[in-house]
Motif scaffolding. Sequence first.
Motif, PDB file in Angstrom:
ATOM      1  N   THR A  92     -19.027 -34.720  -1.449  1.00 14.58           N
ATOM      2  CA  THR A  92     -17.944 -34.237  -0.617  1.00 14.58           C
ATOM      3  C   THR A  92     -17.567 -34.947   0.527  1.00 14.58           C
ATOM      4  OG1 THR A  92     -18.572 -32.096  -1.562  1.00 14.58           O
ATOM      5  CG2 THR A  92     -17.168 -32.267   0.477  1.00 14.58           C
ATOM      6  N   LEU A  93     -18.445 -35.671   1.211  1.00 13.69           N
ATOM      7  CA  LEU A  93     -18.203 -36.272   2.500  1.00 13.69           C
ATOM      8  C   LEU A  93     -17.686 -37.707   2.070  1.00 13.69           C
ATOM      9  CD1 LEU A  93     -21.381 -35.408   4.588  1.00 13.69           C
ATOM     10  CD2 LEU A  93     -18.999 -34.957   5.174  1.00 13.69           C
ATOM     11  N   SER A  94     -18.141 -38.227   0.967  1.00 15.52           N
ATOM     12  CA  SER A  94     -17.761 -39.673   0.539  1.00 15.52           C
ATOM     13  C   SER A  94     -16.482 -39.364   0.180  1.00 15.52           C
ATOM     14  CB  SER A  94     -18.379 -39.898  -0.736  1.00 15.52           C
ATOM     15  OG  SER A  94     -20.031 -40.184  -0.307  1.00 15.52           O
ATOM     16  N   GLN A  95     -15.892 -38.202  -0.485  1.00 18.37           N
ATOM     17  CA  GLN A  95     -14.410 -37.995  -0.690  1.00 18.37           C
ATOM     18  C   GLN A  95     -13.795 -37.932   0.409  1.00 18.37           C
ATOM     19  OE1 GLN A  95     -13.860 -34.580  -3.281  1.00 18.37           O
ATOM     20  NE2 GLN A  95     -12.017 -35.175  -3.698  1.00 18.37           N
ATOM     21  N   LYS A  96     -14.189 -37.450   1.323  1.00 19.13           N
ATOM     22  CA  LYS A  96     -13.680 -37.568   2.538  1.00 19.13           C
ATOM     23  C   LYS A  96     -13.329 -38.718   3.260  1.00 19.13           C
ATOM     24  CE  LYS A  96     -13.422 -34.373   6.964  1.00 19.13           C
ATOM     25  NZ  LYS A  96     -14.258 -33.362   7.642  1.00 19.13           N
ATOM     26  N   ILE A  97     -14.346 -39.404   3.264  1.00 20.25           N
ATOM     27  CA  ILE A  97     -14.066 -41.011   3.898  1.00 20.25           C
ATOM     28  C   ILE A  97     -13.169 -41.630   3.069  1.00 20.25           C
ATOM     29  CG2 ILE A  97     -15.319 -43.110   4.231  1.00 20.25           C
ATOM     30  CD1 ILE A  97     -17.677 -41.285   4.963  1.00 20.25           C
ATOM     31  N   GLY A  98     -13.184 -41.264   1.698  1.00 22.66           N
ATOM     32  CA  GLY A  98     -12.207 -42.223   0.646  1.00 22.66           C
ATOM     33  C   GLY A  98     -12.746 -43.647   0.300  1.00 22.66           C
ATOM     34  N   GLY A  99     -11.745 -44.257  -0.077  1.00 27.13           N
ATOM     35  CA  GLY A  99     -11.700 -45.728  -0.256  1.00 27.13           C
ATOM     36  C   GLY A  99     -13.091 -46.265  -1.167  1.00 27.13           C
ATOM     37  N   ASP A 100     -13.679 -47.190  -0.609  1.00 31.06           N
ATOM     38  CA  ASP A 100     -14.831 -47.826  -1.296  1.00 31.06           C
ATOM     39  C   ASP A 100     -16.020 -46.992  -1.429  1.00 31.06           C
ATOM     40  OD1 ASP A 100     -13.509 -50.009  -2.045  1.00 31.06           O
ATOM     41  OD2 ASP A 100     -14.060 -51.064  -0.164  1.00 31.06           O
ATOM     42  N   VAL A 101     -16.092 -45.953  -0.268  1.00 26.69           N
ATOM     43  CA  VAL A 101     -17.190 -45.134  -0.165  1.00 26.69           C
ATOM     44  C   VAL A 101     -17.048 -44.093  -1.542  1.00 26.69           C
ATOM     45  CG1 VAL A 101     -18.255 -43.344   1.255  1.00 26.69           C
ATOM     46  CG2 VAL A 101     -17.451 -45.489   2.384  1.00 26.69           C
ATOM     47  N   GLN A 102     -15.818 -43.621  -1.529  1.00 31.53           N
ATOM     48  CA  GLN A 102     -15.941 -42.588  -2.618  1.00 31.53           C
ATOM     49  C   GLN A 102     -15.737 -43.262  -4.115  1.00 31.53           C
ATOM     50  OE1 GLN A 102     -11.975 -40.755  -2.451  1.00 31.53           O
ATOM     51  NE2 GLN A 102     -12.394 -39.549  -4.529  1.00 31.53           N
ATOM     52  N   LYS A 103     -15.614 -44.435  -4.125  1.00 33.19           N
ATOM     53  CA  LYS A 103     -15.813 -45.085  -5.619  1.00 33.19           C
ATOM     54  C   LYS A 103     -17.271 -45.243  -5.855  1.00 33.19           C
ATOM     55  CE  LYS A 103     -11.375 -47.644  -5.385  1.00 33.19           C
ATOM     56  NZ  LYS A 103     -10.830 -48.918  -5.240  1.00 33.19           N
ATOM     57  N   HIS A 104     -18.036 -45.743  -4.568  1.00 35.31           N
ATOM     58  CA  HIS A 104     -19.411 -45.753  -4.907  1.00 35.31           C
ATOM     59  C   HIS A 104     -20.098 -44.290  -5.245  1.00 35.31           C
ATOM     60  CE1 HIS A 104     -22.479 -49.047  -2.928  1.00 35.31           C
ATOM     61  NE2 HIS A 104     -22.170 -49.423  -4.453  1.00 35.31           N
ATOM     62  N   ALA A 105     -19.503 -43.677  -4.364  1.00 33.24           N
ATOM     63  CA  ALA A 105     -20.254 -42.086  -4.777  1.00 33.24           C
ATOM     64  C   ALA A 105     -20.146 -41.735  -6.087  1.00 33.24           C
ATOM     65  CB  ALA A 105     -19.718 -41.327  -3.524  1.00 33.24           C
ATOM     66  N   ASP A 106     -19.013 -41.925  -6.612  1.00 27.90           N
ATOM     67  CA  ASP A 106     -18.565 -41.615  -8.159  1.00 27.90           C
ATOM     68  C   ASP A 106     -19.426 -42.393  -8.993  1.00 27.90           C
ATOM     69  OD1 ASP A 106     -16.607 -40.001  -7.332  1.00 27.90           O
ATOM     70  OD2 ASP A 106     -14.678 -41.383  -7.504  1.00 27.90           O
ATOM     71  N   MET A 107     -19.938 -43.568  -8.712  1.00 26.46           N
ATOM     72  CA  MET A 107     -20.894 -44.233  -9.592  1.00 26.46           C
ATOM     73  C   MET A 107     -22.368 -43.502  -9.490  1.00 26.46           C
ATOM     74  SD  MET A 107     -20.124 -48.105  -8.525  1.00 26.46           S
ATOM     75  CE  MET A 107     -18.018 -48.659  -8.662  1.00 26.46           C
ATOM     76  N   MET A 108     -22.637 -43.073  -8.042  1.00 24.32           N
ATOM     77  CA  MET A 108     -23.833 -42.539  -8.038  1.00 24.32           C
ATOM     78  C   MET A 108     -23.825 -41.038  -8.607  1.00 24.32           C
ATOM     79  SD  MET A 108     -25.892 -44.347  -6.217  1.00 24.32           S
ATOM     80  CE  MET A 108     -27.154 -43.269  -5.571  1.00 24.32           C
ATOM     81  N   LYS A 109     -22.940 -40.230  -8.947  1.00 18.65           N
ATOM     82  CA  LYS A 109     -22.971 -39.094  -9.472  1.00 18.65           C
ATOM     83  C   LYS A 109     -23.257 -39.248 -11.022  1.00 18.65           C
ATOM     84  CE  LYS A 109     -18.783 -37.375 -10.345  1.00 18.65           C
ATOM     85  NZ  LYS A 109     -17.615 -36.307 -10.358  1.00 18.65           N
ATOM     86  N   GLU A 110     -22.612 -40.496 -11.497  1.00 15.29           N
ATOM     87  CA  GLU A 110     -23.159 -40.751 -12.876  1.00 15.29           C
ATOM     88  C   GLU A 110     -24.451 -41.183 -12.912  1.00 15.29           C
ATOM     89  OE1 GLU A 110     -20.858 -43.933 -14.360  1.00 15.29           O
ATOM     90  OE2 GLU A 110     -18.988 -42.948 -14.210  1.00 15.29           O
ATOM     91  N   GLY A 111     -25.105 -41.516 -11.980  1.00 21.01           N
ATOM     92  CA  GLY A 111     -26.788 -42.178 -11.939  1.00 21.01           C
ATOM     93  C   GLY A 111     -27.426 -40.831 -11.891  1.00 21.01           C
ATOM     94  N   PHE A 112     -27.034 -39.672 -11.030  1.00 22.89           N
ATOM     95  CA  PHE A 112     -27.842 -38.428 -10.893  1.00 22.89           C
ATOM     96  C   PHE A 112     -27.613 -37.696 -12.192  1.00 22.89           C
ATOM     97  CE2 PHE A 112     -27.451 -39.419  -6.608  1.00 22.89           C
ATOM     98  CZ  PHE A 112     -28.780 -39.275  -6.003  1.00 22.89           C
ATOM     99  N   SER A 113     -26.396 -37.992 -12.944  1.00 23.77           N
ATOM    100  CA  SER A 113     -26.242 -37.087 -14.152  1.00 23.77           C
ATOM    101  C   SER A 113     -27.156 -38.000 -15.414  1.00 23.77           C
ATOM    102  CB  SER A 113     -24.713 -37.375 -14.716  1.00 23.77           C
ATOM    103  OG  SER A 113     -24.471 -36.808 -15.809  1.00 23.77           O
ATOM    104  N   ALA A 114     -27.261 -39.122 -15.345  1.00 21.00           N
ATOM    105  CA  ALA A 114     -28.145 -39.832 -16.161  1.00 21.00           C
ATOM    106  C   ALA A 114     -29.726 -39.543 -15.870  1.00 21.00           C
ATOM    107  CB  ALA A 114     -27.861 -41.445 -16.128  1.00 21.00           C
TER     108      ALA A 114
END
Length: 502
Positions: A92-114
């Motif tokens: 949520t906070l990564s989405q609030k910051i946006g930009g590259d931080v949000q893109k990185h967080a989306d990748m981490m979300k895939e990692g936790f799902s894996a």
Amino acid sequence: MSLGGPRARTRKRGLSVSAPRTAHGLKDQITAGHLAVMAELAGLVARLESAVERLEGMSVSGGCAPSTGGPVSPFVEEFDAIVSGAVAQYLTLSQKIGGDVQKHADMMKEGFSAVRQILFVASSHQKPADSALGTVLQPVSKVVTQVQNFREANRRSDHFNHLSAVSESVGALGWIAVAPKPGPYVKEMNDAAMFYTNRVLKDYKEKDKTHTEWVKSYLNIWTEMQTYIKKHHTTGLFWSKTGPVASGSSAPPPPSGGCPPPPPPPGPPPPALDLSGGGDSGNDNRNALFASINKGADITKGLKHVSDKEKTHKNPTLRGAGGPVRTGPKPFAVAPKPAAATQALPPVLELEGKKWKVENHENVQNLVISDTELKQVVYAFKCNKSTLQVKGKINSITLDNCKKIGLVFDDVVGIVEVINCRDVKIQVMGKVPTISINKTDGCHVYLSSESLSCEIVSAKSSEMNVLVPNKDGEFSEMPVPEQFKTVWDGHKLVTTNTEIAG
């Protein structure tokens, strides 16, 4: 009449006696039925509340809580709690910051799902052979590489410290392949992130509280993960003792609504997990480790017996024979680097805003920065076998991932940082208040007579020496301690340096 009267009175007395007993029985039955209905309603309410909580967690985390596909073991449920709690707050906070931080967080979300999918498989499947384990871990390995490559491709990002914090610690997702101490391994990865999260706190402490909250939420993920691992996977990922043997296709598909697709069918063994996030030597060691895990029992198949006649330490004459000496295969096969990493990047020496960028120089001995100002900083990255001279007074200097580099500078009012380097020589011509050395092997610091009050802070480094000038104009060399002894004196811990003789 005489006969009918008593009978009528008897029937009336029977009614008057039996009627109350019948009413009392109905009342008991109604009460028991009411209690049963209330108990059933209470159970339904509890189940409804549990479902609502799970749906709320999925909505906060972007639908990243995978479907169970069947009964869920307690350690999978507790992992889901971390995802819907600490991970969801970080996203949520990564989405609030946006930009590259949000893109990185989306990748981490895939990692936790894996990782969650692998935990679900482990709860109902037996551990596969070491040679097949790499196929099961492939989705996590893919995310780790993706996160680290994203950071390298965005070194000019305004949120580079955010990206570096995540990239340095993303290897913690690979705790599922670490034994026998996955918990301490996660702590090590978390400590690696703190170097960059401290920079984020320094930059945004007085500017934007969102970034400070982001740091706390991200570090909290790995703190909770350590507690979770200590409880359920102390010596390594817990696999079921029954059920089928796990394979790459054992994981259940994630739910629809934004989560990554299930991993592909088993293919060739994937590249080894790169979990260091540090310098080149760290990457090679980690790759070697997981490559050996993937090989399993096959690691010794290629070894050949060497007789006493062929051993050079027993037959010194063989050393000068000039012929090739037989050796077995190397114990670890290092996975090849991605194609993008093997491409030679162009050298850079330019001023961008307030930052002097010095990157990708090889065998250049005359790198000079002369037109400097007090507010400017110097950042040198991946410069090998080169010499950099910085003239004038400047704010700070950073050497990152450099090998066999020499740095000469006049005055620094802030700090000189050496990170992930090897064989570095630093000479101070004027003054510098602080020199920081982190994860570096081999660092020689030549101080001037004006900089003898300099503070040198080191961590996870070796072969450090400080040279100070003496009256004859020569330098006296003194080693920086690398080993310490800590004892409890009854009130506090007392730490002293240790020296090993010999």
